[in-house]
Write a protein that holds these residues in place. Sequence first.
Motif, PDB file in Angstrom:
ATOM      1  N   LYS A   1     -43.948  -2.162 -12.244  1.00 13.27           N
ATOM      2  CA  LYS A   1     -44.847  -1.775 -11.090  1.00 13.27           C
ATOM      3  C   LYS A   1     -44.626  -0.193 -11.001  1.00 13.27           C
ATOM      4  O   LYS A   1     -43.496   0.392 -10.986  1.00 13.27           O
ATOM      5  CB  LYS A   1     -44.192  -2.747  -9.975  1.00 13.27           C
ATOM      6  N   ARG A   2     -45.903   0.139 -10.490  1.00 12.23           N
ATOM      7  CA  ARG A   2     -45.812   1.730 -10.313  1.00 12.23           C
ATOM      8  C   ARG A   2     -46.246   2.104  -8.710  1.00 12.23           C
ATOM      9  O   ARG A   2     -46.919   0.789  -8.206  1.00 12.23           O
ATOM     10  CB  ARG A   2     -46.783   2.343 -11.147  1.00 12.23           C
TER      11      ARG A   2
ATOM     12  N   ASP B   1     -49.522   0.230  -5.984  1.00 11.04           N
ATOM     13  CA  ASP B   1     -49.839  -1.227  -6.599  1.00 11.04           C
ATOM     14  C   ASP B   1     -50.302  -1.005  -7.989  1.00 11.04           C
ATOM     15  O   ASP B   1     -51.042  -1.935  -8.553  1.00 11.04           O
ATOM     16  CB  ASP B   1     -50.921  -1.774  -5.655  1.00 11.04           C
ATOM     17  N   ARG B   2     -49.927  -0.125  -8.661  1.00 11.43           N
ATOM     18  CA  ARG B   2     -50.603   0.121 -10.019  1.00 11.43           C
ATOM     19  C   ARG B   2     -49.425  -0.584 -11.017  1.00 11.43           C
ATOM     20  O   ARG B   2     -48.085  -0.880 -10.529  1.00 11.43           O
ATOM     21  CB  ARG B   2     -50.669   1.471 -10.519  1.00 11.43           C
TER      22      ARG B   2
ATOM     23  N   CYS C   1     -47.809  -0.598 -14.969  1.00 10.60           N
ATOM     24  CA  CYS C   1     -48.083   0.139 -16.314  1.00 10.60           C
ATOM     25  C   CYS C   1     -47.368  -0.965 -17.454  1.00 10.60           C
ATOM     26  O   CYS C   1     -46.463  -1.458 -17.269  1.00 10.60           O
ATOM     27  CB  CYS C   1     -47.244   1.416 -16.070  1.00 10.60           C
TER      28      CYS C   1
ATOM     29  N   GLU D   1     -52.104   2.077 -17.737  1.00 11.10           N
ATOM     30  CA  GLU D   1     -51.805   1.991 -16.167  1.00 11.10           C
ATOM     31  C   GLU D   1     -53.057   1.382 -15.762  1.00 11.10           C
ATOM     32  O   GLU D   1     -54.052   1.767 -15.722  1.00 11.10           O
ATOM     33  CB  GLU D   1     -51.580   3.350 -15.793  1.00 11.10           C
ATOM     34  N   TRP D   2     -52.800   0.196 -15.129  1.00 11.18           N
ATOM     35  CA  TRP D   2     -53.916  -0.831 -14.658  1.00 11.18           C
ATOM     36  C   TRP D   2     -53.745  -0.699 -12.846  1.00 11.18           C
ATOM     37  O   TRP D   2     -52.683  -0.802 -12.374  1.00 11.18           O
ATOM     38  CB  TRP D   2     -53.686  -2.133 -14.959  1.00 11.18           C
ATOM     39  N   ASP D   3     -55.057  -0.090 -12.581  1.00  9.04           N
ATOM     40  CA  ASP D   3     -55.324  -0.203 -11.062  1.00  9.04           C
ATOM     41  C   ASP D   3     -56.316  -1.018 -10.661  1.00  9.04           C
ATOM     42  O   ASP D   3     -57.390  -0.891 -10.912  1.00  9.04           O
ATOM     43  CB  ASP D   3     -55.455   1.121 -10.634  1.00  9.04           C
TER      44      ASP D   3
ATOM     45  N   CYS E   1     -58.404   1.449 -15.981  1.00  9.83           N
ATOM     46  CA  CYS E   1     -57.389   1.240 -16.557  1.00  9.83           C
ATOM     47  C   CYS E   1     -57.157   2.787 -17.479  1.00  9.83           C
ATOM     48  O   CYS E   1     -57.994   2.981 -18.375  1.00  9.83           O
ATOM     49  CB  CYS E   1     -57.422   0.193 -17.737  1.00  9.83           C
TER      50      CYS E   1
END
Length: 475
Positions: free
Chosen positions: A274-275, A278-279, A281, A341-343, A349
């Motif tokens: 988690k980044r 709320d992203r 990776c 990295e998914w948002d 992405c």
Amino acid sequence: MIRCPPPRGRIPLWKGTTLRNEPHSRTDDASAALSSPRRSAFSPAADVIGSELDLGMTGSHVVHALTPGFCEAASVYLLERWRVEENAHVGADAPWIEARRTALRVAPGALEDWEGVLPVGEVIAFPRETPHARALSAGRAQVLDAVDPHTSERLTASGDGDARLDDLLSVASFLIVPLRLRDVAIGFLVCTRGAGRAPFTPGDIAAVEALAARASVALDNARRYERERRTALAIRNSLPPGTAQEFGGCRTAHGWLPAGQGNLVGGDWFDVLKRPGDRVCLIVGDAMGHGPESAVAMIQLRTAVRTLAGLDISAADLIGRLDTLAGDSPGVSFATCIYAEWDARRRTCTLVGAGHPPPLLRGPDGPTAPVALAGAGLPLGLGTGSYQETVLSVPDPVLLVLYSDGLVESRDADIDQEITRLARTVDAAAAVEPVHGDADDALPSLCRRLLHAPSGTAGSDDRTLLLAELTPLGT
């Protein structure tokens, strides 16, 4: 009474021995023993010593080589300090030595259960005055007419009235031969002959010493192998579990299939973190090579990514800092990775490549295709520090496939062809078992299918796979 082998240049007058005036040495004894009928008593079993890279199996082969043809009972003891890879030197003034019984065989009842009396794996402290300790400190075999008092008292106390011990302790000859490797004692062999057999002769001792020399090398190889295997298992257990994980708008499954029989330590790694904001990776990397060096490099890189993921920096900046760290770290001279990295809220992405095969992307209805990444994306450790981001808009659920080169490299095909083949394999597997849906096992099942699917690769490198089902929030 203790009898030691004779010094060089003399031949003892054993019964039936003719004295000659020719030069004589321990080597002569060994040569004669290896070609004598006595040698044939343990020759077939001795031939397999070293065929298994396992300490227990190697010790078992040794005692099977010695019993019942050569002696009634045989055991292998390894110094505990050597076994755990500490300094194994045995000083002459050491108050005691600690040795682990690695193997045991008693004949003619060799198939009987001796575990309760003489358990394999037991660690025993041998005081300095015992012949076992003397054999190690002097580096010479020790021969006795009877079992030494320390061993007799210890076995009697642990035997709890077991009648078999009377026969085991009533011996005509008791032999202890040190196991040595590059002039360092690593353990010893113990052999006993019953009252109905002749005592051990110098030729017998030379034959066992020759066997012990072979066994020492085989045991060392087994110990080194087991160390590598322990390292591999520790690394494997440090990676994320193979079950599916869920984050906001992201469900993942991952797996690792080691090359060959899984005995080599590779540099592949993967992680899901988690980044800030709320992203999520996702990363798959590969520190080049096999062995402890690549494993250490992999651990350093993976630890660095976990640290950097907690900083509120961009994806390109994260990989740039990882590149700088790799260049400054001894042993991390060349590695590749693919970072995603998914948002889910922004429905984007972001991808950054560093000399790694491109990710695959599959829409709700396919087909699967590689993503064209911006920039060359040089491997980590070269000190370029410059990486470009590829930002994908993801309005609908997609499947993201990150993988190591073990799934696509081949000596017989171009890597682009192998990437296309992998994409088709994803489509074929997804057709059998749809990825998107509520089935909890769908993604892990697909991961297993892809890892074990036949391919054009030679299987000389680890296969690492990370699947991510990306679902934009609100859909």
